[in-house]
Design an enzyme around this catalytic site. Structure first.
Site, PDB file in Angstrom:
ATOM      1  N   ASP A 175       2.820  -6.227  -1.509  1.00 25.51           N
ATOM      2  CA  ASP A 175       2.454  -6.911  -0.261  1.00 25.51           C
ATOM      3  C   ASP A 175       0.966  -7.247  -0.313  1.00 25.51           C
ATOM      4  O   ASP A 175       0.250  -7.162   0.679  1.00 25.51           O
ATOM      5  CB  ASP A 175       2.768  -6.023   0.950  1.00 25.51           C
ATOM      6  CG  ASP A 175       2.656  -6.784   2.277  1.00 25.51           C
ATOM      7  OD1 ASP A 175       2.731  -8.036   2.263  1.00 25.51           O
ATOM      8  OD2 ASP A 175       2.474  -6.128   3.322  1.00 25.51           O
ATOM      9  N   ASP A 192      -2.581  -0.281   2.472  1.00 28.86           N
ATOM     10  CA  ASP A 192      -1.215  -0.604   2.880  1.00 28.86           C
ATOM     11  C   ASP A 192      -0.236  -0.541   1.702  1.00 28.86           C
ATOM     12  O   ASP A 192       0.338  -1.560   1.294  1.00 28.86           O
ATOM     13  CB  ASP A 192      -1.220  -2.010   3.513  1.00 28.86           C
ATOM     14  CG  ASP A 192      -0.098  -2.179   4.522  1.00 28.86           C
ATOM     15  OD1 ASP A 192       0.682  -1.231   4.713  1.00 28.86           O
ATOM     16  OD2 ASP A 192       0.005  -3.267   5.111  1.00 28.86           O
TER      17      ASP A 192
HETATM   18  P1  ATP Z   1      -0.407  -4.656   9.775  1.00 28.22           P
HETATM   19  O1  ATP Z   1       0.984  -4.883  10.265  1.00 28.22           O
HETATM   20  O2  ATP Z   1      -1.491  -5.044  10.736  1.00 28.22           O
HETATM   21  O3  ATP Z   1      -0.632  -5.180   8.376  1.00 28.22           O
HETATM   22  P2  ATP Z   1       0.036  -2.176   8.636  1.00 28.22           P
HETATM   23  O4  ATP Z   1       1.061  -1.321   9.251  1.00 28.22           O
HETATM   24  O5  ATP Z   1       0.422  -3.058   7.502  1.00 28.22           O
HETATM   25  O6  ATP Z   1      -0.573  -3.074   9.720  1.00 28.22           O
HETATM   26  P3  ATP Z   1      -2.391  -1.351   7.257  1.00 28.22           P
HETATM   27  O7  ATP Z   1      -2.483  -2.714   6.683  1.00 28.22           O
HETATM   28  O8  ATP Z   1      -2.369  -0.195   6.323  1.00 28.22           O
HETATM   29  O9  ATP Z   1      -1.163  -1.198   8.251  1.00 28.22           O
HETATM   30  O10 ATP Z   1      -3.603  -1.096   8.248  1.00 28.22           O
HETATM   31  C1  ATP Z   1      -3.793  -1.925   9.386  1.00 28.22           C
HETATM   32  C2  ATP Z   1      -5.280  -2.249   9.533  1.00 28.22           C
HETATM   33  O11 ATP Z   1      -6.039  -1.063   9.754  1.00 28.22           O
HETATM   34  C3  ATP Z   1      -5.884  -2.894   8.306  1.00 28.22           C
HETATM   35  O12 ATP Z   1      -5.738  -4.270   8.347  1.00 28.22           O
HETATM   36  C4  ATP Z   1      -7.326  -2.460   8.375  1.00 28.22           C
HETATM   37  O13 ATP Z   1      -8.073  -3.349   9.179  1.00 28.22           O
HETATM   38  C5  ATP Z   1      -7.267  -1.122   9.056  1.00 28.22           C
HETATM   39  N1  ATP Z   1      -7.328   0.015   8.108  1.00 28.22           N
HETATM   40  C6  ATP Z   1      -6.289   0.549   7.440  1.00 28.22           C
HETATM   41  N2  ATP Z   1      -6.673   1.586   6.682  1.00 28.22           N
HETATM   42  C7  ATP Z   1      -8.014   1.736   6.886  1.00 28.22           C
HETATM   43  C8  ATP Z   1      -9.011   2.664   6.399  1.00 28.22           C
HETATM   44  N3  ATP Z   1      -8.678   3.636   5.539  1.00 28.22           N
HETATM   45  N4  ATP Z   1     -10.280   2.509   6.818  1.00 28.22           N
HETATM   46  C9  ATP Z   1     -10.616   1.527   7.684  1.00 28.22           C
HETATM   47  N5  ATP Z   1      -9.729   0.631   8.193  1.00 28.22           N
HETATM   48  C10 ATP Z   1      -8.437   0.733   7.808  1.00 28.22           C
HETATM   49 MN    MN Z   2      -1.302  -4.426   6.395  1.00 29.85          MN
END
Ligand code: ATP
Ligand code: MN
Length: 242
Positions: A175, A192
């Site tokens: 992804d 992610d």
């Molecule tokens: P989405 O549906 O928005 O993609 P998701 O469930 O796929 O959410 P992630 O992509 O892992 O989850 O995280 C969502 C958001 O949180 C990221 O786009 C980022 O901005 C923020 N984020 C995630 N992990 C971190 C981290 N370790 N430190 C800082 N920000 C983070």
């Molecule tokens: Mn994401």
């Protein structure tokens, strides 16, 4: 602040979002185990859950909470069913727990393989605690929003991380795009990794090509990129499984 009022405080920070009992229990355990002291604010609320900035002593951490009644549940269970964890129960809660566990172990594998990801700290149920990427003022921006000073350097680092992911961790992100890479101090951090699959997955090459296409599309704005060349670079492994 007591743990109870910290939980109330947390609920107040997620407008309209009501956490399930199982989620509160997981957070409670992480607080009792000294992994989380307090919550600062939600960084992002997505389809699958919410990521918070939180604190442990003087350090910032990131806490990803998967919603149990997630809208993308169907794609999650489809993904897990290809390679289900041993003895997994099939109810919604167990499936989401397994999903969070998968993301947590993928973070470990990638970290060990030298891929820059948030360092995993702990997992409890549907909640993952990991290294926070960002500054005191703000979380690191996504690649799509970042101010890019040296696109070539950034691109080469991502390409090398994909090679380590493939050759050392034997994983394919699946992804990858400018939405799932953070830029911190002008360096990429891959995030992610719940849907990340093994290189033995029947769709492995399709996923890899799609990841390469997404990244290439983004970087074409800045530099010239050859998808075939990138793929050759990534799958050029020399006995480096770790
Ligand atoms: P989405 O549906 O928005 O993609 P998701 O469930 O796929 O959410 P992630 O992509 O892992 O989850 O995280 C969502 C958001 O949180 C990221 O786009 C980022 O901005 C923020 N984020 C995630 N992990 C971190 C981290 N370790 N430190 C800082 N920000 C983070
Ligand atoms: Mn994401």
């Amino acid at each position: 602040m007591s743990r109870d009022s910290e939980l109330e405080n947390l609920l107040g920070k997620t407008e309209g979002e009501v956490f399930e009992r199982a989620t509160l229990k997981s957070i409670w355990k992480l607080m009792n185990n000294g992994i989380i002291d307090s919550f600062d604010f939600p960084i992002s609320t997505g389809k699958e859950g919410t990521v918070f900035r939180a604190r442990c002593k003087d350090e910032f951490i990131a806490v990803k909470i998967y919603r149990i009644n997630t809208a993308t549940f169907r794609s999650i269970s489809k993904h897990l069913m290809y390679n289900p964890p041993k003895n997994m129960r099939k109810d919604r809660r167990s499936i989401i727990f397994a999903w969070a566990f998968r993301e947590f172990t993928n973070l470990h594998k990638l970290h060990r393989a030298g891929v820059r990801v948030p360092r995993p700290l702990a997992r409890e149920g549907n909640v993952i605690a990991m290294e926070y990427i960002g500054t005191e003022e703000q979380p690191a921006p996504l690649l799509k929003d970042a101010e890019i000073k040296n696109a070539e350097k950034l691109f080469n680092m991502i390409r090398e991380y994909l090679r380590r992911m493939y050759c050392k961790a034997r994983l394919i992100h699946s992804d990858l795009s400018s939405y799932n890479i953070l830029v911190h101090k002008q360096e990429p951090v891959i995030i992610d990794v719940g849907q990340t699959v093994g290189t033995d997955h029947p769709m492995a090459m399709t996923f890899l090509e799609r990841d390469i296409a997404n990244i290439s599309q983004f970087f074409r704005r800045f530099i010239s990129v050859d998808e075939e060349e990138i793929k050759r670079y990534i799958i050029r492994c020399k006995n480096e499984v770790c």
